[in-house]
Scaffold this motif. Structure first.
Motif, PDB file in Angstrom:
ATOM      1  N   SER A  92      -8.424  13.649   2.820  1.00  0.00           N
ATOM      2  CA  SER A  92      -7.104  13.613   2.205  1.00  0.00           C
ATOM      3  C   SER A  92      -6.039  14.229   3.100  1.00  0.00           C
ATOM      4  O   SER A  92      -6.327  15.051   3.983  1.00  0.00           O
ATOM      5  CB  SER A  92      -7.125  14.371   0.871  1.00  0.00           C
ATOM      6  N   SER A  93      -4.804  13.857   2.835  1.00  0.00           N
ATOM      7  CA  SER A  93      -3.676  14.482   3.517  1.00  0.00           C
ATOM      8  C   SER A  93      -3.622  15.973   3.197  1.00  0.00           C
ATOM      9  O   SER A  93      -3.258  16.789   4.048  1.00  0.00           O
ATOM     10  CB  SER A  93      -2.369  13.801   3.098  1.00  0.00           C
ATOM     11  N   SER A 100       1.754   5.344  -0.687  1.00  0.00           N
ATOM     12  CA  SER A 100       1.184   6.691  -0.659  1.00  0.00           C
ATOM     13  C   SER A 100       2.276   7.642  -0.202  1.00  0.00           C
ATOM     14  O   SER A 100       3.357   7.214   0.220  1.00  0.00           O
ATOM     15  CB  SER A 100      -0.008   6.753   0.304  1.00  0.00           C
ATOM     16  N   THR A 158      -8.580   2.132   5.458  1.00  0.00           N
ATOM     17  CA  THR A 158      -8.481   1.431   4.179  1.00  0.00           C
ATOM     18  C   THR A 158      -7.613   0.185   4.318  1.00  0.00           C
ATOM     19  O   THR A 158      -7.982  -0.902   3.868  1.00  0.00           O
ATOM     20  CB  THR A 158      -7.891   2.357   3.098  1.00  0.00           C
ATOM     21  N   ILE A 194       0.013  10.611   7.283  1.00  0.00           N
ATOM     22  CA  ILE A 194      -0.891   9.469   7.268  1.00  0.00           C
ATOM     23  C   ILE A 194      -2.186   9.870   7.970  1.00  0.00           C
ATOM     24  O   ILE A 194      -2.169  10.615   8.951  1.00  0.00           O
ATOM     25  CB  ILE A 194      -0.252   8.240   7.937  1.00  0.00           C
ATOM     26  N   HIS A 241      -6.348   6.346   5.651  1.00  0.00           N
ATOM     27  CA  HIS A 241      -5.306   5.402   5.225  1.00  0.00           C
ATOM     28  C   HIS A 241      -5.374   4.126   6.074  1.00  0.00           C
ATOM     29  O   HIS A 241      -5.338   3.005   5.552  1.00  0.00           O
ATOM     30  CB  HIS A 241      -3.913   6.018   5.400  1.00  0.00           C
ATOM     31  N   TYR A 272       0.850  -1.195   0.000  1.00  0.00           N
ATOM     32  CA  TYR A 272       0.000   0.000   0.000  1.00  0.00           C
ATOM     33  C   TYR A 272       0.885   1.244   0.000  1.00  0.00           C
ATOM     34  O   TYR A 272       1.432   1.625   1.026  1.00  0.00           O
ATOM     35  CB  TYR A 272      -0.900  -0.039   1.232  1.00  0.00           C
ATOM     36  N   LEU A 326       3.007  -0.696   4.363  1.00  0.00           N
ATOM     37  CA  LEU A 326       2.762   0.704   4.027  1.00  0.00           C
ATOM     38  C   LEU A 326       4.061   1.295   3.509  1.00  0.00           C
ATOM     39  O   LEU A 326       5.093   1.284   4.202  1.00  0.00           O
ATOM     40  CB  LEU A 326       2.230   1.471   5.235  1.00  0.00           C
ATOM     41  N   PHE A 383       1.754   9.596   2.371  1.00  0.00           N
ATOM     42  CA  PHE A 383       1.588   9.618   3.829  1.00  0.00           C
ATOM     43  C   PHE A 383       2.125  10.933   4.406  1.00  0.00           C
ATOM     44  O   PHE A 383       2.965  10.942   5.301  1.00  0.00           O
ATOM     45  CB  PHE A 383       2.265   8.410   4.480  1.00  0.00           C
TER      46      PHE A 383
END
Length: 204
Positions: free
Chosen positions: A171-172, A9, A21, A14, A18, A7, A36, A11
């Protein structure tokens, strides 16, 4: 043989989404481990706001109480952005040679692959398995059926399609913006990460 999900991203930071999910995927797809994977800060398609040290520290804080989650800095420590998702999957399949390794992604990225926008996209799809998370406005089955690359590499087990059943798209970026203007995103990310951001004055 274990089942492992990759996974990736930024982050930055984070978020609880996240984690939710990753937890949902692990539960629904019977994964033994979710890795991650924070992306490289040298990517040309992303402008990260935070030093790698802080992204890594927050990720470690966020997952410390869940044994299913493991942080890996494979992409973060690359000297330059010359690695693609295909190469990342080659790396992890070599690292876990007897396990099933899946790439976890959103349906929006499935669309991008179908459009031919990913380097080594054909090889990526033909040699790997995917867990695809639903995104609003994206018909996953239709996306696969309309794409020659996707449909001709789908043997029935290539794409595991997952609808979380609840639209949570915090979202971040939203969290960074809230911190930047003195907002209060406290319950959108782990408390340990919130405290870390406050302590180090990130995103302000």
């Amino acid at each position: 043989m274990a089942k492992i999900g990759i996974y990736g991203s930024s982050f930055d930071p984070i978020t609880n989404v996240h984690l939710w999910t990753a937890s949902t995927v692990a539960h629904r797809c019977k994964l033994d481990k979710v890795i991650l994977l924070p992306c490289s800060s040298k990517r040309k398609d992303k402008r990260l706001k935070t030093e790698d040290e802080h992204r890594w520290n927050m990720l470690q804080l966020a997952i410390e109480d869940d044994s299913r989650f493991v942080a890996d800095d494979h992409e973060m420590k690359q000297d330059a952005w010359n690695i693609y998702t295909y190469d990342t999957m080659v790396h992890f399949k070599k690292k876990y040679p007897i396990d099933e390794v899946y790439f976890i992604m959103g349906a929006d990225l499935l669309v991008d692959i179908a459009k031919g926008e990913w380097a080594k996209g054909r090889e990526l799809v033909s040699e790997n398995k995917f867990i695809v998370m639903a995104r609003e406005g994206v018909d996953m089955l239709s996306t696969i059926s309309r794409s020659a690359i996707l449909r001709n590499n789908d043997d029935g087990s290539t794409f595991h399609l997952v609808d979380k059943g609840l639209a949570m798209e915090i979202s971040s970026t939203y969290i960074r913006e809230e911190f930047a203007v003195g907002g209060e995103p406290k319950y959108l990310l782990p408390t340990s990460c919130y405290d870390y951001i406050k302590k180090h004055g990130l995103y302000s």
